[in-house]
Motif scaffolding. Structure first.
Motif, PDB file in Angstrom:
ATOM      1  N   ALA D 199       1.858  -2.025   3.034  1.00  0.00           N
ATOM      2  CA  ALA D 199       1.853  -2.825   1.766  1.00  0.00           C
ATOM      3  C   ALA D 199       1.075  -4.198   1.957  1.00  0.00           C
ATOM      4  CB  ALA D 199       3.270  -3.065   1.486  1.00  0.00           C
ATOM      5  N   ARG D 200       1.524  -4.787   3.090  1.00  0.00           N
ATOM      6  CA  ARG D 200       0.961  -6.212   3.407  1.00  0.00           C
ATOM      7  C   ARG D 200      -0.617  -6.070   3.508  1.00  0.00           C
ATOM      8  NH1 ARG D 200       1.860  -9.858   7.741  1.00  0.00           N
ATOM      9  NH2 ARG D 200       2.583  -8.183   9.168  1.00  0.00           N
ATOM     10  N   SER D 201      -0.992  -4.815   4.075  1.00  0.00           N
ATOM     11  CA  SER D 201      -2.360  -4.963   4.347  1.00  0.00           C
ATOM     12  C   SER D 201      -3.178  -4.371   3.056  1.00  0.00           C
ATOM     13  CB  SER D 201      -2.471  -3.529   5.195  1.00  0.00           C
ATOM     14  OG  SER D 201      -2.436  -2.424   4.617  1.00  0.00           O
ATOM     15  N   VAL D 202      -2.693  -3.963   2.037  1.00  0.00           N
ATOM     16  CA  VAL D 202      -3.491  -3.849   0.755  1.00  0.00           C
ATOM     17  C   VAL D 202      -3.364  -5.022  -0.044  1.00  0.00           C
ATOM     18  CG1 VAL D 202      -3.762  -1.651   0.072  1.00  0.00           C
ATOM     19  CG2 VAL D 202      -1.689  -2.928  -0.704  1.00  0.00           C
ATOM     20  N   GLY D 203      -2.903  -6.261   0.314  1.00  0.00           N
ATOM     21  CA  GLY D 203      -2.648  -7.505  -0.054  1.00  0.00           C
ATOM     22  C   GLY D 203      -1.489  -7.796  -1.153  1.00  0.00           C
ATOM     23  N   ASN D 204      -0.528  -7.036  -0.910  1.00  0.00           N
ATOM     24  CA  ASN D 204       0.609  -7.346  -1.669  1.00  0.00           C
ATOM     25  C   ASN D 204       1.271  -8.857  -1.401  1.00  0.00           C
ATOM     26  OD1 ASN D 204       2.248  -5.392  -3.278  1.00  0.00           O
ATOM     27  ND2 ASN D 204       1.572  -4.064  -1.503  1.00  0.00           N
ATOM     28  N   PRO D 205       1.648  -9.442  -2.364  1.00  0.00           N
ATOM     29  CA  PRO D 205       1.996 -10.879  -2.003  1.00  0.00           C
ATOM     30  C   PRO D 205       3.824 -10.777  -1.606  1.00  0.00           C
ATOM     31  CG  PRO D 205       1.904 -10.475  -4.257  1.00  0.00           C
ATOM     32  CD  PRO D 205       1.203  -9.293  -3.754  1.00  0.00           C
ATOM     33  N   ARG D 208       6.393  -9.437  -4.032  1.00  0.00           N
ATOM     34  CA  ARG D 208       6.025  -7.766  -4.464  1.00  0.00           C
ATOM     35  C   ARG D 208       6.470  -6.976  -3.292  1.00  0.00           C
ATOM     36  NH1 ARG D 208       3.577  -4.590  -8.211  1.00  0.00           N
ATOM     37  NH2 ARG D 208       3.270  -2.875  -6.936  1.00  0.00           N
TER      38      ARG D 208
END
Ligand SMILES: Nc1ncnc2c1ncn2[C@@H]1O[C@H](COP(=O)(O)OP(=O)(O)OP(=O)(O)O)[C@@H](O)[C@H]1O
Ligand SMILES: Nc1ncnc2c1ncn2[C@@H]1O[C@H](COP(=O)(O)OP(=O)(O)OP(=O)(O)O)[C@@H](O)[C@H]1O
Ligand SMILES: [Mg+2]
Ligand SMILES: [Mg+2]
Lengths: 348, 314, 475, 303, 311
Positions: D199-205, D208
């Motif tokens: 999830a972090r890797s798609v740019g989730n702040p 979120r």
């Protein structure tokens, strides 16, 4: 069925079927699997992921989660007993003792809360009745055997302190601990790099010769299968589609699915520049809640006949093939391939 | 190891300071003060004024906190106005009793809750599961005072097996001590058992489906060992966490039970102190529970690390 | 043998000068003898003082001490010790006794066994005060040595001496071998055990964990009577239960005497007694019970009259007065509150009940931060102790903030003379005012209930609620 | 090329019309379906629903005014007119059970809601943010845990005035720290999972990740604790109302009824049996429902 | 193949990553140097293969270049921008262009999020302006693009086979049209026919979108098939880096040779022969030295340095 030995086979699976009760109905994961395995024989099993490879071996030893899993029919003869009818107590004696198991996922298959030593020692104490010290010494030998360096210091470490490859080797050590008559290795080398994989394959081969152990080796790696197996068996949608001596099956596949698998390997003979697109099998496996009446691979098979869609072909000796090379197909694959090649103007 | 302990204990300081400040502030919200509570039926205004002055009740809040904190730094927890006894003495007198009761109650809770939780996880969906859940929830929904009185009626009045009340220090007679503690410990533990049971069940359900339990079965491990050696330790973390939480609450929260069985513990001391606005005692008890609580969390962390080697790294 | 005595509450400091709870009086009954005691008939009888005489101007009381009495530490109880004790009650900072004997001016030692108390003005209740904590003598040596820590090991001259105290658990005393009346003391040890819940107290008695308990719940009386092994001791108390009104509360309906009268008329004291107390208590309408010699017979128990109550409310222009009734959160007071709530509702009252802990209730009463307060008073042998502090204009317990010149005069008159006729006339005058103004409505007089096990004999209930250990036996 | 190996990746793009027409059953419907498939959950739901309905329609359901006294029915035994008997001042126990559901279910639900809605976010922040924030929050939580519930309740009542609402507040507040700790522990476990990294890797702040990816995965443990806390809260309301800090007399609550009843165990056992049974049934139902919800919220649960 | 432009998509300089080794009570004991001084770059449209023994730091490098697990030292420049210098918000935005496909597609999917929602999340995060219906359509066409039946939008991870799960991951990774994807053993868990599907998909996407890949794998045949260049990692360092054909045909480093010799052949007779002839050369002890260029674009590590730490 395999070979011509008169001795009774070590393992005789007949018409094994397993299903899982789910919300949307029963999933028929294994649909009548029958085969035999002789002492000392190595059987390679390949097949679609989700085709029931793992489930059917788990079912043999009563290891599928129940509920939701259920063995709906079949018999598994091993050493003169039907494992499926055996009371849990007696089955426990078989598990880990006469039949060793190596599981697919080394990350999750080792208990994170127990030291490696404790986990290897366990089957030794249960089945061989060794005392703690003797068992520990044996555990060390086993770790040496699976080529884990510096075994002394590592015995009391925990799984998370081992690399993936090392964990897998610990699993193998556990599987081999009691020198089983049959070793079932379910994707035992999938997570390993090729050098380690090669070592383990060599190791298992050695042991097999040494203690005359039979092996069921489940894998996706056709290269490993080619090297290790006497017999290969191809599974799809809970059934065996093809089975035969390793050379015969690789050289002369009789089922379209087997052919598809072999063809999807990258061809490196011409170097990277000359490579062709990989051949793949399109479509998805059938929904096992409502298995198709006929050949389950038929919907994805360009060679399928109407009969294939309607009626499941039995697994029987392929015409004109090596003895013991069985196939479940209504069509004659070599004939079709020849015709196809002729149409395209060159020989396969 | 020592450095780690020292490090953790330093973390305890802000907690203790915070707890004492909160409790100090909260006590200001309570209507009436020590003087009101202590002036008795006669309510002599001079007495009231005297008490106010003697215990600095006429000073502003921060000054009073400073008085108290200064005392604590010198190792003096102040004096119970009501009982005219140093708070530290009271604490030393009651803490062992409370700790014993809490330990026994926890023992009961674990002895009941964990096996029941395991059973209902292993037999998920069967009658045994339903029954275990029913029993546990029953324990949770019966108020302590009810269970306590009913137990006294049964075991003391009718059967005469256990004393209805009266604490005997273990130094006097361990058997009598345990006899006296049996019912209160059961009553307290019974309610916590439900919590333990439900969390054990949830955690065990997760663990029993795991691959390594399957591995153990494939080794031929017998069911009992499978559950106790392979599954339980891996399910233990929520049990330990909640165990520590519940244990902490037992320290000052066992009032009703202590009252029913006349156990001279912290809970009663605390409640009496609250009702009599005996601030120094309340402060003292809170500081002690906070400290015990921190020690408990520390123990829980160590225990978690013991059952889960992975935690030993992070 | 040990007598295990279940108390309703834990005692506070065990120092007769500082103590303020009923529970502490229970324990002092074993520890500390008084100058004078009262008999079951409320008459003063000799205890440490064998006889006494009052001067004709009623301003000097000369008392003669019993010879050969010693304190638990072996010190003699002589006139000097008595003087010391009384002065301690008067002067010690934080003394709770000062108010009770405030009219005392000086104490003079006449001879080793005789002392004279000089009063600032005549003070009729003085002797009665000496039957309680103000009459308790403490060892001067111990008191000097321990100062305000005297309570940690009190030294008196009672039949039992202090052994140990575990707060909230037990107070243990043992027979004092040199007690002046030791032949009458049979029981070796007494263990006082506070058990607040009356049900639990009773279960403990039934389980044999206690030999004697005080303040049995009236609703448990049938249960005790049914049990062949248990015995019951009863007597009516000296105190009362009343509803106090904050007459000084501006804007509140209770500031209007007609509303208060209507409230009184709306209550059926007999029904209240039946519902909450199983009919065990004694309905009352005065500061002493109808059985008391000082009861003012001209004012008998009123009858419930809802119609009249409504009329009074109408007259006051408040047909639906809303009143908050503060009750102490124990097991009975909220019940009384709810019954009264239901009863007065029929007359048009809207009573809100607010149950609070004791200190909160006291605080509200102190600050005048209440409207109506369900209050109980444990009572004193002399009716002065039930009236003066409540009804005198500046008295500390005048939560009602009541002040009437006639009532004040009557109160001074009853204090000012020991003559029975004069005093009774003063009581009548006080009743004239107070039962009309109704700063409070007297409701009930409790029955004091003790339950005890089969082994205890010689138990005599006293109306002050205290146990006399003389003559008690455990078989 | 024909045959098994088909060179072309994938299925042709679907006609746009399909997108609207074929939809998996809605989330809620699927959830409802899963819930319905569990008999125990259905029982729990039905009982909870019935209790709530009973509380809501108390005016209709209850045969009498719950505060109306009848001196003839003081501790009266169950009879045709009063099937559950009479209480200590002659009120109808049945009616009080019916009305008491309001206070007791309210106490249970409101305080748990409060505890969850405070404890969950705080625990999430502590568990996910870690470091100094975590340290500060945990110190404060520990300190709060050491504060006795009773003091909190009395202080709160003193500050805001004694009432049922304030009792709920006090109960909720004191249960909060448990939820903080529990949430934090769970968050730390889930945060180590690979999908969180994904999830972090798609740019989730971070917020979120905490809300969308971690939160749903810690629901089971929270649900278990929440259903348990409901029970504890119902009981806690009883001790508070005994001190005059909870439901104000003469209004009923199950806990308060049970509390009073202990003085009449011998003479009027029905005064205790009915409220006791009501609490048990409610607690059981909430727990069954909680189990059902947990299973139904878990897409992996297929049995 | 398209001709590769001169400037790199990603350029890694002297990347090192060490993990603190902590004793079990939490005290810091030492550091474990998982990756040391690794440099490489990847050009647009290029696939760099990363192979090596397990535990040699492949995943660590993959995580470092996406800043999911920032390096201890060294710089990572994405399209010329130093990622370490970006603010957290900017990094979040940049993540849209750098994507990861993980080894274990089951662990990488949130078990409580439907496949559709999972893929749609990328849009939700980086295209807040997109309308619902638009997003729905975009997700559906992505599903089609990776060969998933759009009926599966509402299904949950556990309802998919391994290959399908990996496709969901890929669909999400390509949703925002990234220029660079780290694929960490994307095919290890899949059966051969599905492996072919996934590899073909990756290949097609590269052809269509000009993507660059860092392809981490144990499957050396697939690496040769898919990658333009290959780096061999051993003990935390790159020991050989070359065009893939060159590397496979002319391996220089002993470890590379050992690795290639271990690749099983999918032909029974040949494989049995290979196994029989297998020599077990043990790698030299110590840490590999610095890279030297032995041919055009062919770098090999010098002889191993003496062992510094016992691994
Ligand atoms: N607990 C379960 N509940 C429901 N279905 C299950 C369960 N376990 C396995 N199955 C189903 O049984 C079928 C066979 O699974 P199995 O694990 O045997 O496949 P496999 O051939 O080993 O695949 P792989 O190569 O991916 O390991 C699958 O369709 C799977 O969905
Ligand atoms: N969080 C961590 N803390 C400590 N050590 C770690 C951590 N993550 C990885 N390591 C160590 O760093 C080394 C490199 O790990 P990495 O996962 O990068 O290996 P890999 O090359 O991907 O191996 P595999 O092929 O088995 O996936 C390993 O020895 C591992 O034990
Ligand atoms: Mg499998
Ligand atoms: Mg990796």
């Amino acid at each position: 069925m395999t070979g011509s030995t008169t001795r009774p086979p070590l393992l005789d699976v007949s018409d094994l079927a397993v299903s899982f009760d789910t919300e949307g109905g029963a999933v028929h994961a294994v649909n009548g699997v029958s085969y035999t395995l002789a002492e000392g024989e190595t059987l390679g099993i390949v097949g679609e992921s989700g085709s029931g490879k793992s489930v059917h071996v788990l079912a043999m030893l009563g290891l599928i989660p129940r509920p939701p899993g259920r063995v709906t029919r079949g018999k598994v003869w091993f050493g003169g007993r039907d494992l499926l009818a055996l009371p849990e107590r007696d089955l426990r004696r078989v598990r880990g003792g006469e039949i060793g198991f190596v599981f697919q996922d080394p990350m999750s298959s080792l208990n994170p809360g127990m030291s490696v030593a404790a986990q290897i020692v366990e089957p030794l104490r249960i089945h061989l009745g060794l005392d703690q010290r003797a068992a520990r010494a044996r555990a060390r030998d086993l770790l040496d055997l699976v080529r884990i360096p510096n075994t002394k210091g590592r015995l009391d470490q925990y799984p998370h302190e081992f690399s993936g490859g090392q964990r897998q080797r610990v699993m193998i050590a556990i599987g081999l601990a009691c020198r089983p008559k049959l070793l079932i290795a379910d994707e035992a080398t999938t997570a390993l790099d090729v050098t380690v994989q090669a070592e383990i394959v060599a190791l298992v081969q050695e042991l097999r010769r040494e203690i005359g152990m039979a092996i069921i080796w489940i894998t996706h790696d056709l290269g490993v299968v080619a090297g290790i197996s006497d017999t290969v068996q191809v599974m799809y949608a809970g059934r065996i589609l093809e089975r035969g001596p390793v050379d015969a099956l690789f050289r002369d596949p009789r089922n379209a699915y087997t052919l598809g698998l072999l063809r999807s390997l990258p061809d490196l003979s011409r170097g990277r520049a000359g490579r062709k697109r990989l051949q793949q099998i399109d479509g998805a496996p059938p929904d096992m809640r409502t298995p198709p009446p006929g050949d389950p691979f038929a919907p994805r098979n360009a060679y399928a006949t109407p009969r294939c869609r309607a009626e499941m072909p039995p697994l029987s000796q392929a015409p004109g093939a090596a003895p013991g090379h069985l196939v479940a197909a209504w069509y004659d694959l070599p004939a079709l391939l020849t015709r196809e090649a002729a149409q395209q103007g060159h020989t396969p | 190891m020592l450095r780690f302990l020292a490090q953790r204990l330093t973390l305890a300081v802000p907690t203790l300071v915070l707890a004492s400040m909160i409790i100090f502030a909260l006590q200001q919200l309570l209507p009436g003060d020590t003087a009101t509570a202590l002036s008795g039926e006669e309510r002599d205004p001079e007495v009231i004024a005297f008490i106010r002055q003697k215990y600095h009740l006429d000073q502003p809040l921060p000054v009073r906190y400073a008085y108290w904190a200064g005392g604590v730094l010198k190792g003096d927890l102040g004096e119970s106005i009501r009982l005219q006894k140093p708070v530290s003495e009271l604490v030393i007198e009651k803490l062992p009793v409370t700790l014993e009761l809490a330990c026994l109650a926890m023992l009961v809770a674990l002895a009941l809750g964990v096996p029941m939780g395991i059973l209902s996880a292993v037999k998920r969906g069967t009658f045994a599961d339903t029954l275990a859940n029913g029993i546990a929830l029953w324990g949770l929904s019966v108020p302590n005072f009810w269970l306590g009185i009913l137990m006294i009626l049964l075991f003391s009045v009718h059967l005469g097996w256990l004393p209805a009340s009266g604490y005997v220090p273990p130094s006097e007679s361990l058997v009598d001590n345990l006899k006296a503690m049996a019912m209160p410990a059961f009553v307290l533990g019974n309610a916590i058992a439900a919590v333990m049971m439900r969390h054990t069940r949830a955690a065990m359900l997760g663990v029993l489906g795991s691959d390594y339990v399957r591995t153990a079965r494939a080794k031929g491990v017998a069911p009992l060992r499978l559950i106790l050696r392979h599954a339980l330790p891996n399910a233990a973390i929520p049990i330990i966490t909640l165990g520590a939480l519940e244990f902490g609450q037992l320290l000052s929260g066992a009032v009703l039970t202590e009252q029913i069985f006349s156990v001279p513990g912290f809970g009663k001391l605390m409640v009496d102190a609250v009702f009599n606005r005996d601030f120094a005692t309340v402060q003292g008890v809170v500081i002690c529970t906070a400290a015990t609580y921190i020690a408990l969390n520390l123990a829980a962390d160590l225990l978690s690390a013991a059952v889960n080697p992975k935690l030993r790294r992070a | 043998q040990t007598l295990r005595f279940g108390l309703m509450e834990d005692s506070d400091a065990l120092d007769p000068t500082l103590a303020r709870t009923f529970a502490s009086r229970m324990i002092f009954a074993a520890l500390c003898d008084k100058l004078v005691d009262i008999g079951p008939d409320l008459k003063p009888v000799p205890q440490l003082a064998t006889h006494w005489e009052l001067s004709s101007d009623e301003k000097a009381l000369t008392m003669h001490l019993r010879p050969g009495v010693t304190f638990h530490d072996g010190e003699p109880l002589d006139a000097a010790a008595a003087k010391y004790s009384i002065e301690r009650h008067l002067k010690m900072p934080g003394s709770q006794r000062r108010g009770e004997i405030a009219p005392i001016d000086t104490v003079e030692v006449v001879d080793p066994l005789t002392f004279t108390i000089k009063l600032k003005q005549p003070f009729a209740p003085l002797l009665a005060q000496f039957t309680d904590r103000a009459g308790m003598m403490v060892s001067p040596k111990a008191a000097e040595r321990l100062g305000d820590k005297f309570s940690t090991s009190p030294v008196c001259a009672g039949p039992y001496r202090f052994v140990e105290r575990v707060p909230q658990d037990r107070i243990v005393v043992e027979r004092f071998p040199a007690y002046w009346n030791k032949d009458q003391i049979q029981i070796q040890r007494i263990e006082f055990r506070p058990i607040p819940d009356s049900t639990v107290r009773l279960t403990n008695l039934r389980a044999g964990q206690l030999d004697l308990l005080e303040r049995l719940a009236p609703t448990d009386v049938p249960q005790v009577s049914r049990d062949a092994k248990l015995k019951l001791g009863t007597t009516y108390e000296l105190g009362f239960q009343e509803i106090l009104f904050n007459t000084g509360r501006e804007g509140s309906p209770v500031a209007d005497a007609r509303v208060r009268a209507a409230f009184d008329l709306a209550i059926d004291r007999n029904a209240l007694n039946q519902v909450v107390f199983n009919g065990e208590f004694l309905p009352g309408n005065q500061w002493v019970s109808p059985k008391h010699p000082n009861y003012v017979k001209e004012y008998p128990l009123p009858k419930r009259d809802v119609a009249k109550a409504k009329a009074l409310l109408a007259e006051a222009g408040q047909p639906k007065p809303q009143i908050t009734l503060t009750v102490y959160a124990n097991s009975e007071a909220p019940q009384v509150g709810q019954v009264i709530q239901a009863m007065t509702k029929e007359a048009g009252f809207d009573v809100r009940i607010q149950a609070t802990d004791f200190t909160t209730a006291l605080d509200a009463a102190d600050k005048g931060n209440y409207e109506a307060y369900l209050y109980s008073w444990s009572g004193r042998p002399d009716p002065d102790g039930n009236t003066f502090s409540f009804l005198s204009c500046k008295a500390p317990l005048n939560y009602a903030r009541y002040c009437s010149t006639e009532a004040e005069a009557a109160l001074q008159a009853e204090r000012g003379s020991v003559d029975a006729g004069t005093r009774q006339a003063a009581w009548k005058r006080l009743a004239d005012r107070v039962l009309t103004d109704r700063p409070g409505i007297y409701l009930l007089h409790r029955k004091l209930l003790w339950a005890y096990g089969p082994k205890l004999t010689g138990f005599v209930p006293y109306p002050d609620g205290l146990v006399r250990f003389t003559g008690l036996k455990l078989n | 090329m024909s045959g098994v190996g088909q060179g072309n990746a994938g299925v042709a793009a679907p006609p746009a019309a399909w997108v609207a027409s074929t939809r998996e059953p809605g989330l809620l419907a699927a959830f409802w379906g899963r819930l319905r498939a569990r008999p125990s959950a259905v029982v729990g739901l039905v009982v909870v629903g019935a209790l709530m309905l009973m509380a809501a329609l108390a005016d209709v359901v209850a045969p009498y005014d719950p505060t109306a006294t009848d001196w003839g029915n003081v501790r009266g035994a169950p009879s045709l007119a009063h099937p559950f008997g009479g209480d200590e001042v002659g009120r109808d126990v049945l009616s009080r059970i019916v009305y008491g559901a309001r206070a007791s279910l309210g106490a249970g639900l409101v305080s748990v809601l409060l505890a969850v809605s405070l404890g969950l976010p705080i625990g999430l922040v502590a568990g996910y943010a870690g470091g100094l924030v975590d340290g500060a929050i945990m110190r404060l939580t520990d300190a709060l845990l050491a504060i006795p519930f009773l003091i909190l309740a009395i202080a709160l009542a003193a500050f805001l005035g004694p009432s049922l609402t304030n009792a709920m507040l006090a109960i909720g507040l004191s249960a909060t720290s448990t939820f903080v700790r529990l949430t934090r522990a769970q968050v730390q476990a889930v945060a180590a999972e690979e999908f969180v990294e994904a999830a972090r890797s798609v740019g989730n702040p971070p917020w979120r990740i905490a809300l969308v990816h971690i939160l749903p995965n810690i629901v089971p443990a929270i649900l278990v604790q929440a259903t348990l806390t409901i029970a504890a809260a119902i009981i806690a309301e009883a001790s508070l109302s005994f001190l005059g800090l909870g439901q104000q007399p003469p209004e009923p609550s199950w806990g308060a009824m049970l509390n009073v009843a202990k003085n009449f165990m011998d003479q009027a056992p029905w005064m205790a049996i009915w409220p006791g049974l009501s609490i048990f049934v409610a607690v059981l139902a909430f727990n069954l429902l909680g189990d059902g919800l947990r299973d139904a919220l878990d897409p992996r649960q297929r049995t | 193949m398209k001709a590769a432009p001169a400037y790199p998509v990603i350029s890694v300089r002297n990347l090192s990553k060490s993990y603190p080794l902590r004793s079990w009570w939490g005290g810091k004991a030492d550091v474990f140097r998982a990756v040391e001084d690794v440099s490489f770059e990847i050009r647009p449209g290029e696939t760099l293969g990363l192979v090596g023994e397990s535990g040699s730091g492949k995943s660590t490098i993959g995580r470092a270049v996406t800043m999911l697990n920032p390096p201890t030292s060294g710089t990572i420049a994405f399209e010329g921008i130093d990622l370490a210098r970006l603010s957290p918000q900017a990094l979040c935005r940049t993540r849209a262009r750098i994507q990861t496909v993980f080894q274990d597609p089951y662990a990488a999917l949130n078990p409580r999020m439907s496949a559709g929602a999972y893929v749609a999340e990328a849009f939700r995060l980086h295209r807040p302006d997109m309308a619902r219906s638009e997003r729905r359509e975009a997700v559906a066409s992505l599903f089609a693009r990776v060969g998933l039946d759009p009926h599966f939008l509402g299904r949950y991870p556990h309802q998919f086979s391994g290959g399908q799960r990996q496709r969901i991951c890929i669909a999400r990774a390509i949703a925002l049209k990234p220029s660079f994807i780290v694929a960490d053993e994307p095919i290890a868990a899949l059966d051969v026919s599905i492996q072919a599907q996934v590899v073909n998909l990756l290949q097609d996407l590269q052809d269509d979108l000009g993507l660059s890949y860092l392809f981490i794998s144990h499957d050396l045949r697939m690496v040769r098939y898919l990658c333009h260049r290959v780096a061999v990692l051993w003990r935390g360092r790159i020991v050989e880096l070359a065009e893939s054909d060159r590397l496979y045909e002319d391996p220089r480093h002993p470890y590379t040779r050992r690795l290639l010799a271990a690749v099983p052949l999918p032909d029974p007779a040949a494989e049995r022969a290979r196994l029989a002839a297998r020599e077990t050369t043990n790698p030299a002890p110590g840490r590999p030295g610095d890279l030297v260029e032995v041919g055009p674009g062919h770098w090999v590590a010098a002889d191993p340095l003496p062992e510094e730490t016992d691994r």
